[in-house]
Design an enzyme around this catalytic site. Sequence first.
Site, PDB file in Angstrom:
ATOM      1  N   LYS A 153       0.861  -1.174   0.000  1.00 15.98           N
ATOM      2  CA  LYS A 153       0.000   0.000   0.000  1.00 15.98           C
ATOM      3  C   LYS A 153       0.908   1.237   0.000  1.00 15.98           C
ATOM      4  CE  LYS A 153      -2.704   3.378   1.556  1.00 15.98           C
ATOM      5  NZ  LYS A 153      -2.148   4.741   1.633  1.00 15.98           N
ATOM      6  N   GLU A 157       9.714   1.850  10.717  1.00 14.76           N
ATOM      7  CA  GLU A 157      10.745   2.878  10.556  1.00 14.76           C
ATOM      8  C   GLU A 157      10.011   4.206  10.610  1.00 14.76           C
ATOM      9  OE1 GLU A 157      12.510   5.796   9.355  1.00 14.76           O
ATOM     10  OE2 GLU A 157      12.535   4.928   7.334  1.00 14.76           O
ATOM     11  N   CYS A 187      13.265  11.245   7.001  1.00 14.49           N
ATOM     12  CA  CYS A 187      13.229  10.855   8.413  1.00 14.49           C
ATOM     13  C   CYS A 187      14.580  11.051   9.087  1.00 14.49           C
ATOM     14  CB  CYS A 187      12.771   9.400   8.524  1.00 14.49           C
ATOM     15  SG  CYS A 187      13.733   8.262   7.510  1.00 14.49           S
ATOM     16  N   GLU A 196       9.169  16.593  15.089  1.00  7.35           N
ATOM     17  CA  GLU A 196       9.617  16.450  13.706  1.00  7.35           C
ATOM     18  C   GLU A 196       8.858  17.414  12.809  1.00  7.35           C
ATOM     19  OE1 GLU A 196      10.825  12.744  10.876  1.00  7.35           O
ATOM     20  OE2 GLU A 196       8.807  12.688  11.709  1.00  7.35           O
TER      21      GLU A 196
END
Length: 499
Positions: A182, A257, A291, A392
């Site tokens: 997906k 992750e 990331c 973040e």
Amino acid sequence: MSMPAAADLPRHQMLIEGKWVDANGGEWFPTDNPFLGKPWAMIARGDNADVDRAIAAAAAAFRGPWRKMSASERGAILRRFGDLVAQNADRLGEIETRDNGKLITEMRGQLRYIPQWFYYFGGLADKIEGRVIPIDKPGVFNFTREEPIGVVAAITPWNSPLMLATWKLAPALAAGNTIVWKPSEFSSASALAFGELFEQAGFPPGVVNIVTGFGSEIGEALVTDPRVAKVAFTGGDATGEQVYGLAARGIKPVTLELGGKSANIVFDDADIPNAIRGVVSGIFAATGQTCIAGSRLLVQRSIHDQVVDGLLALARTAQMGDPLSDATQIGPVTTPGQYRKVLDYIDIARGEGASCVIGGAAATRPECGSGWFVEPTIFTDVKQSMRIAQEEVFGPVLAVIPFEDEEEAIGIANDTQFGLAAGVWTQSIRRALTASERLEAGTVWVNTYRAVSYMSPFGGYKRSGVGRENGMSAIRGYLQEKSVWIDLNGEAPNPFVMR
């Protein structure tokens, strides 16, 4: 600028059981070109019925042709797939750039490197071996088998769609599993173009299935289906937490992750020009949408002003504009939602007392056109307690924090809920080794940044994830170990006593 009619845009179907199919509900959704700020293609909008079909196809392929192939045959198919990716690398890279706005120079580089994952894991496919255990029970032979888990749900993000999908697909397939993939609703076009190569490589129908749509609509059905044996997810930590909880309902293994708030630490003995280039690479490359972004610059106080001045000088030269141009160095933010989020964090940082020394606004340069651009932004006077130092941002925004000595630097670096990566800039081998040991991060770079390889494990500490991708560690994550006991005595012992 007028918006193209949906009927005029190219349409991309889903891949299920080796066939290109419309969504069960017949619906489509647009995918945007971030540079133009408008749709450029239509993607099939899957629902739970499509998920069911894809999982059924993957389960049948796992029980059937894929499982019955020898490991060497599976490895050969993976290597052929790598060849096909290499042949189509530039075309796939251009699709990714149109779909997510990352630089064509970086996307070409990624797509030309991706085949190495399929060569590496294709070579590992027939080297998965059990072991004979010199068991302490007389008259018994004991050995282990390493076996595939089954159907793997791979859920991937929009920032490096094919690279991060490859980190899952290559080891999972080499281990003998099948896939329901997906991709992000914001970057599905390149995944579907990638899917065209599976049949050409010789994968049996159903080994890799691609279901497109919105995570909020089909994610839970994919993760919780009892036929899915493992979930591999890359994305934000909040969504990762939800995926983890859903997978736990079925006691399923996961690879997660997730996010990062990585510290790039510059000591006073560093090669300053190299460190400045490394800091820029860590935060302004990929428009900060990675990331592993080094979004916190920790710089020793004695060189603070020198480093900041160097960063400002380099940031001012950055070329913004069309990501399909080789001259562009900073492209657009991928989605309008993320664009607004980055600008909101800039306002939050100002509100908390940080000093914006460059950028701090939407980019309105003529070369940015109608796209979602944010000026490269640097904040000084940042305290570790500020949100911009803890959360973040996922954009081209750098928080600069001074420190006095190594002890304080390590303390600040580790004072976050994340632990994905860190950078250390020093010419001292002692400091390089001690800092890399003490930093709570899954990857530590010394005098470099943003280096990855199919050979080296990648993953996070703390809320940055669970498990490892790449290298031998990755393939072990897609296997389960079985212990086999064989009696050699020919005489059953006392059945009421554990042997």
